[in-house]
Scaffold this motif. Structure first.
Motif, PDB file in Angstrom:
ATOM      1  N   GLN A 242       0.720  -1.152  -0.023  1.00 30.30           N
ATOM      2  CA  GLN A 242       0.014  -0.004   0.041  1.00 30.30           C
ATOM      3  C   GLN A 242       0.772   1.347   0.019  1.00 30.30           C
ATOM      4  OE1 GLN A 242      -3.777   0.231   0.002  1.00 30.30           O
ATOM      5  NE2 GLN A 242      -3.540  -1.779  -0.574  1.00 30.30           N
ATOM      6  N   PRO A 243       1.770   1.406  -0.920  1.00 26.48           N
ATOM      7  CA  PRO A 243       2.804   2.597  -0.896  1.00 26.48           C
ATOM      8  C   PRO A 243       2.246   3.968  -1.429  1.00 26.48           C
ATOM      9  CG  PRO A 243       3.041   1.332  -2.785  1.00 26.48           C
ATOM     10  CD  PRO A 243       2.158   0.442  -2.027  1.00 26.48           C
ATOM     11  N   SER A 244       2.391   4.846  -0.791  1.00 31.32           N
ATOM     12  CA  SER A 244       1.872   6.250  -1.442  1.00 31.32           C
ATOM     13  C   SER A 244       2.361   6.556  -2.604  1.00 31.32           C
ATOM     14  CB  SER A 244       1.964   7.275  -0.481  1.00 31.32           C
ATOM     15  OG  SER A 244       3.185   7.680  -0.116  1.00 31.32           O
ATOM     16  N   SER A 245       3.659   6.145  -3.046  1.00 33.37           N
ATOM     17  CA  SER A 245       4.334   6.336  -4.203  1.00 33.37           C
ATOM     18  C   SER A 245       5.227   5.051  -4.496  1.00 33.37           C
ATOM     19  CB  SER A 245       5.202   7.550  -4.002  1.00 33.37           C
ATOM     20  OG  SER A 245       6.041   7.514  -3.276  1.00 33.37           O
ATOM     21  N   CYS A 246       5.308   4.761  -5.873  1.00 29.81           N
ATOM     22  CA  CYS A 246       6.071   3.419  -6.258  1.00 29.81           C
ATOM     23  C   CYS A 246       6.432   3.708  -7.685  1.00 29.81           C
ATOM     24  CB  CYS A 246       5.097   2.298  -6.097  1.00 29.81           C
ATOM     25  SG  CYS A 246       6.016   0.849  -6.957  1.00 29.81           S
ATOM     26  N   VAL A 247       7.683   3.388  -7.959  1.00 28.58           N
ATOM     27  CA  VAL A 247       8.300   3.522  -9.264  1.00 28.58           C
ATOM     28  C   VAL A 247       8.655   2.046  -9.820  1.00 28.58           C
ATOM     29  CG1 VAL A 247      10.122   4.269 -11.007  1.00 28.58           C
ATOM     30  CG2 VAL A 247       9.431   5.719  -8.901  1.00 28.58           C
ATOM     31  N   ILE A 248       7.975   1.611 -10.966  1.00 28.35           N
ATOM     32  CA  ILE A 248       8.370   0.265 -11.558  1.00 28.35           C
ATOM     33  C   ILE A 248       9.260   0.674 -12.953  1.00 28.35           C
ATOM     34  CG2 ILE A 248       7.407  -1.742 -12.478  1.00 28.35           C
ATOM     35  CD1 ILE A 248       4.594  -1.000 -11.242  1.00 28.35           C
ATOM     36  N   PHE A 249      10.395  -0.240 -12.792  1.00 26.93           N
ATOM     37  CA  PHE A 249      11.439   0.182 -13.898  1.00 26.93           C
ATOM     38  C   PHE A 249      11.487  -1.112 -14.638  1.00 26.93           C
ATOM     39  CE2 PHE A 249      13.462   2.898 -10.850  1.00 26.93           C
ATOM     40  CZ  PHE A 249      13.709   4.105 -11.653  1.00 26.93           C
ATOM     41  N   CYS A 250      11.079  -0.935 -15.876  1.00 20.60           N
ATOM     42  CA  CYS A 250      10.975  -2.005 -16.941  1.00 20.60           C
ATOM     43  C   CYS A 250      11.997  -1.716 -18.172  1.00 20.60           C
ATOM     44  CB  CYS A 250       9.587  -2.180 -17.540  1.00 20.60           C
ATOM     45  SG  CYS A 250       8.570  -0.825 -17.952  1.00 20.60           S
ATOM     46  N   ALA A 251      12.001  -2.399 -19.166  1.00 17.43           N
ATOM     47  CA  ALA A 251      13.046  -2.359 -19.909  1.00 17.43           C
ATOM     48  C   ALA A 251      12.624  -1.432 -21.389  1.00 17.43           C
ATOM     49  CB  ALA A 251      13.455  -3.779 -20.683  1.00 17.43           C
ATOM     50  N   THR A 252      11.294  -1.625 -21.767  1.00 21.47           N
ATOM     51  CA  THR A 252      10.720  -1.312 -23.040  1.00 21.47           C
ATOM     52  C   THR A 252       9.448  -0.255 -22.814  1.00 21.47           C
ATOM     53  OG1 THR A 252       9.268  -3.013 -23.451  1.00 21.47           O
ATOM     54  CG2 THR A 252      11.405  -3.478 -24.150  1.00 21.47           C
ATOM     55  N   ASP A 310      11.370  12.856  -3.259  1.00 17.22           N
ATOM     56  CA  ASP A 310      12.125  12.370  -1.945  1.00 17.22           C
ATOM     57  C   ASP A 310      11.226  11.197  -1.383  1.00 17.22           C
ATOM     58  OD1 ASP A 310      14.401  13.874  -1.876  1.00 17.22           O
ATOM     59  OD2 ASP A 310      13.270  15.543  -1.407  1.00 17.22           O
ATOM     60  N   THR A 311      10.067  11.132  -1.685  1.00 15.86           N
ATOM     61  CA  THR A 311       9.025  10.271  -0.930  1.00 15.86           C
ATOM     62  C   THR A 311       8.816   9.013  -1.773  1.00 15.86           C
ATOM     63  OG1 THR A 311       7.147  11.480  -1.710  1.00 15.86           O
ATOM     64  CG2 THR A 311       8.235  12.080   0.390  1.00 15.86           C
ATOM     65  N   VAL A 312       9.621   8.278  -2.599  1.00 20.40           N
ATOM     66  CA  VAL A 312       9.295   6.976  -2.994  1.00 20.40           C
ATOM     67  C   VAL A 312       9.261   6.067  -2.141  1.00 20.40           C
ATOM     68  CG1 VAL A 312       9.689   5.354  -5.087  1.00 20.40           C
ATOM     69  CG2 VAL A 312       9.730   7.917  -5.560  1.00 20.40           C
ATOM     70  N   GLU A 313       8.259   5.393  -1.771  1.00 20.51           N
ATOM     71  CA  GLU A 313       8.412   4.155  -0.815  1.00 20.51           C
ATOM     72  C   GLU A 313       8.790   2.934  -1.174  1.00 20.51           C
ATOM     73  OE1 GLU A 313       4.604   4.253   1.088  1.00 20.51           O
ATOM     74  OE2 GLU A 313       4.869   6.383   1.849  1.00 20.51           O
ATOM     75  N   LEU A 314       8.493   2.596  -2.614  1.00 25.27           N
ATOM     76  CA  LEU A 314       8.635   1.253  -3.207  1.00 25.27           C
ATOM     77  C   LEU A 314       9.279   1.250  -4.549  1.00 25.27           C
ATOM     78  CD1 LEU A 314       8.140  -1.905  -3.250  1.00 25.27           C
ATOM     79  CD2 LEU A 314       5.954  -1.389  -4.078  1.00 25.27           C
ATOM     80  N   VAL A 315      10.110   0.641  -4.871  1.00 24.30           N
ATOM     81  CA  VAL A 315      10.813   0.474  -6.098  1.00 24.30           C
ATOM     82  C   VAL A 315      10.720  -1.076  -6.612  1.00 24.30           C
ATOM     83  CG1 VAL A 315      12.985   0.610  -7.618  1.00 24.30           C
ATOM     84  CG2 VAL A 315      12.487   2.342  -6.112  1.00 24.30           C
ATOM     85  N   ILE A 316      10.231  -1.246  -7.818  1.00 21.83           N
ATOM     86  CA  ILE A 316      10.043  -2.554  -8.492  1.00 21.83           C
ATOM     87  C   ILE A 316      10.826  -2.565  -9.556  1.00 21.83           C
ATOM     88  CG2 ILE A 316       8.566  -4.229  -9.251  1.00 21.83           C
ATOM     89  CD1 ILE A 316       6.266  -2.963  -7.691  1.00 21.83           C
ATOM     90  N   ASN A 317      11.906  -3.528  -9.534  1.00 17.69           N
ATOM     91  CA  ASN A 317      12.744  -3.810 -10.819  1.00 17.69           C
ATOM     92  C   ASN A 317      11.751  -4.728 -11.426  1.00 17.69           C
ATOM     93  OD1 ASN A 317      15.114  -2.091 -10.571  1.00 17.69           O
ATOM     94  ND2 ASN A 317      15.458  -3.391  -8.729  1.00 17.69           N
ATOM     95  N   TYR A 318      11.074  -4.391 -12.443  1.00 16.70           N
ATOM     96  CA  TYR A 318      10.281  -5.137 -13.171  1.00 16.70           C
ATOM     97  C   TYR A 318      11.148  -6.207 -14.119  1.00 16.70           C
ATOM     98  CZ  TYR A 318       6.273  -6.828 -16.181  1.00 16.70           C
ATOM     99  OH  TYR A 318       5.275  -7.634 -16.797  1.00 16.70           O
ATOM    100  N   ASP A 319      11.936  -5.537 -14.667  1.00 13.09           N
ATOM    101  CA  ASP A 319      13.137  -6.112 -15.527  1.00 13.09           C
ATOM    102  C   ASP A 319      14.549  -5.736 -14.721  1.00 13.09           C
ATOM    103  OD1 ASP A 319      12.164  -7.519 -17.697  1.00 13.09           O
ATOM    104  OD2 ASP A 319      11.467  -5.445 -18.266  1.00 13.09           O
ATOM    105  N   LEU A 320      15.453  -6.654 -14.569  1.00 18.70           N
ATOM    106  CA  LEU A 320      16.839  -6.122 -14.005  1.00 18.70           C
ATOM    107  C   LEU A 320      17.678  -5.365 -15.026  1.00 18.70           C
ATOM    108  CD1 LEU A 320      18.184  -9.199 -12.119  1.00 18.70           C
ATOM    109  CD2 LEU A 320      17.505  -7.045 -10.914  1.00 18.70           C
ATOM    110  N   PRO A 321      18.152  -4.384 -14.653  1.00 20.44           N
ATOM    111  CA  PRO A 321      19.225  -3.703 -15.664  1.00 20.44           C
ATOM    112  C   PRO A 321      20.215  -4.532 -15.762  1.00 20.44           C
ATOM    113  CG  PRO A 321      19.389  -2.767 -13.466  1.00 20.44           C
ATOM    114  CD  PRO A 321      18.453  -3.708 -13.283  1.00 20.44           C
TER     115      PRO A 321
END
Length: 465
Positions: A242-252, A310-321
């Motif tokens: 239940q994050p207030s902010s999340c970034v999901i990183f992917c490749a394409t 400054d307030t990103v609570e969750l980072v998801i590496n959908y794809d590894l770099p």
């Protein structure tokens, strides 16, 4: 160790008053800042509301003040009228045994005429918001040539609200030989830039931990299936955390769009960000995520380079770099400013070696955790706290953040605490307001005038995919 006010070289009347108010021991921020401030040092201090920071800078201002010299000697800049009123009230309380001292508040959302009249009668200390201080400087009704003490209170919030240019213009009007105290809950790049330009050998005070990798919990989940399993896993992870902010990183680019669409259909307020978007669209997505009016940002590495939140609570590496250094850069989006953060990597069999390379690069093992499964979860309503309102006017129309803030908070309007970041671009402006007051804010802007004219406004409440 005891940190009592009586240990400080304060005027007797200030110490007597502190004693009568029941102020015996200093808070952590006061004990760290006051001795240096009393020596006339420039300070850049990390402090939140409720830490006692107001007394820390106020006592230093009052100690240095020459009451017999009826000129404006100290200026305190605050992001909102409410904070300015609160600060001015505290200064008056701390100064009540100093005779004939005059503290004046100059804020937007209030008629300017009576303020001009008060300035004609003189003052020792001015507390105000950047927009209104600028108004008085333009009109020639405020003279800052005798300032020896300047305070920027909640400086990070002032930058969030778009006051960087106003602050620079105001500081340029102050004498170079002055003491500058800067108080900020976080240390974004803009704070560092102001400090470098306008402070002299500032003493940096931090009474709580700032960002370090130890604030970030790192986990990896083994993924056996394909894209659909990753999307479902992301949904379960969001529902659990239940994050207030999340970034999901992917490749394409395709993944950013597909993931964002899928998560939006499941109730998450999600924006996509990729390199093929027009610059205006990318800027707006970053702006909306940074101001809290979107919960999830799905991005490629290239597109996320301009991300400063400054307030990103969750980072998801959908794809590894492919590059371990990029991994470190990604997870560094969370766990900032002393907050804790979580970084999760979704790893299939082909990426196991890449995971090993990352562990070797960072010098630690990453925990392999059991993927979360949230039962009975079909659709969630995860609306963000903020809503963005767009205005069809910007810098080219001489619009400033203070004009927008004043239009929202003036004449029985909205309290400043409900107003978030204000971004004024060349031809457009955007203001984030709490969801609870969004409709009232929209009506307030539609009904009134800004800079003497009607401006078209609209609520930006839908995702971009």
């Amino acid at each position: 160790m005891s940190h009592e006010f009586k240990q400080l070289a304060l005027r007797p009347e200030l110490l007597d008053n502190l004693n009568s108010l029941g102020y015996q021991e200093m808070t952590d921020i006061q004990a760290a800042c006051l001795p240096l401030a009393l020596e006339g040092k420039d300070l850049i201090a990390q402090a939140k509301t409720g830490s006692g920071k107001t007394a820390a800078f106020a006592l230093a201002l009052l100690q240095r003040l020459n009451v017999e010299r009826f000129r404006i000697q100290s200026l305190v800049l605050c992001p909102t009228r409410e904070l300015a009123d609160q600060v001015a009230k505290e200064i008056r309380r701390l100064a009540r045994r100093v005779h004939n001292i005059k503290v004046l508040t100059l804020c937007g959302g209030m008629p300017i005429g009576p303020q001009i009249g008060s300035l004609e009668h003189g003052a020792h200390i001015v507390v105000g918001t950047p927009g209104r201080i600028q108004d008085h400087l333009r009109k020639g009704t405020l003279e800052l040539g005798n300032i020896h003490s300047l305070v920027l209170d909640e400086a990070d919030r002032m930058l969030d609200m778009g006051f960087a240019d106003a602050i620079s213009a105001i500081l340029a009007e102050c004498p170079g030989e002055r003491q500058t105290q800067l108080y900020s809950a976080t240390y974004p790049e803009g704070i560092e830039a102001i400090s470098r330009q306008y402070q002299r050998d500032p003493q940096r005070i931090t009474v709580s931990r700032t960002h370090s990798e130890s604030n970030i919990a790192q986990q990896a989940y083994a993924v056996e299936g394909g894209e659909q399993e990753k999307i479902e896993l992301s949904h379960h992870l969001l529902a659990k955390q239940q994050p207030s902010s999340c970034v999901i990183f992917c490749a394409t680019k395709k993944q950013t769009v597909d993931i964002a669409q899928s998560l939006n259909e499941q109730g998450w307020y999600c924006l996509a960000l990729h390199g093929d978007m027009e610059q205006r669209e990318r800027d707006l997505s970053l702006l909306r995520f940074a101001n809290g009016s979107a919960t999830v940002l799905v991005a490629t590495d290239v597109a996320a380079r301009g991300l400063d939140v400054d307030t990103v609570e969750l980072v998801i590496n959908y794809d590894l770099p492919r590059d371990a250094e990029v991994y470190v850069h990604r997870i560094g989006r969370t766990g900032r400013a002393g907050r804790s953060g979580l970084a999760v990597s979704l790893v299939n069999d082909r990426q196991r070696r890449a995971m090993g390379d990352i562990e070797a690069y960072i010098g630690q093992d990453i925990e392999w955790a059991e993927p979360p499964r949230v039962e009975g979860m079909a659709w969630v309503d995860q609306r963000p706290e903020m809503i963005t309102i767009g205005l069809d006017a910007g810098k080219k129309n001489k619009l400033r953040p203070g004009d927008i803030l004043g239009a929202l908070t003036g004449e029985a309007g909205i309290e400043g605490k409900y107003v978030g970041k204000i971004n004024v671009l060349l031809f457009q402006s955007y203001v984030a307001v709490k969801r609870a007051v969004a409709n009232k804010a929209l009506k307030q802007l539609q009904a009134g005038k800004i800079k003497g004219r009607k401006i078209k406004v609209r609520k930006i409440s839908r995702p971009n995919v």
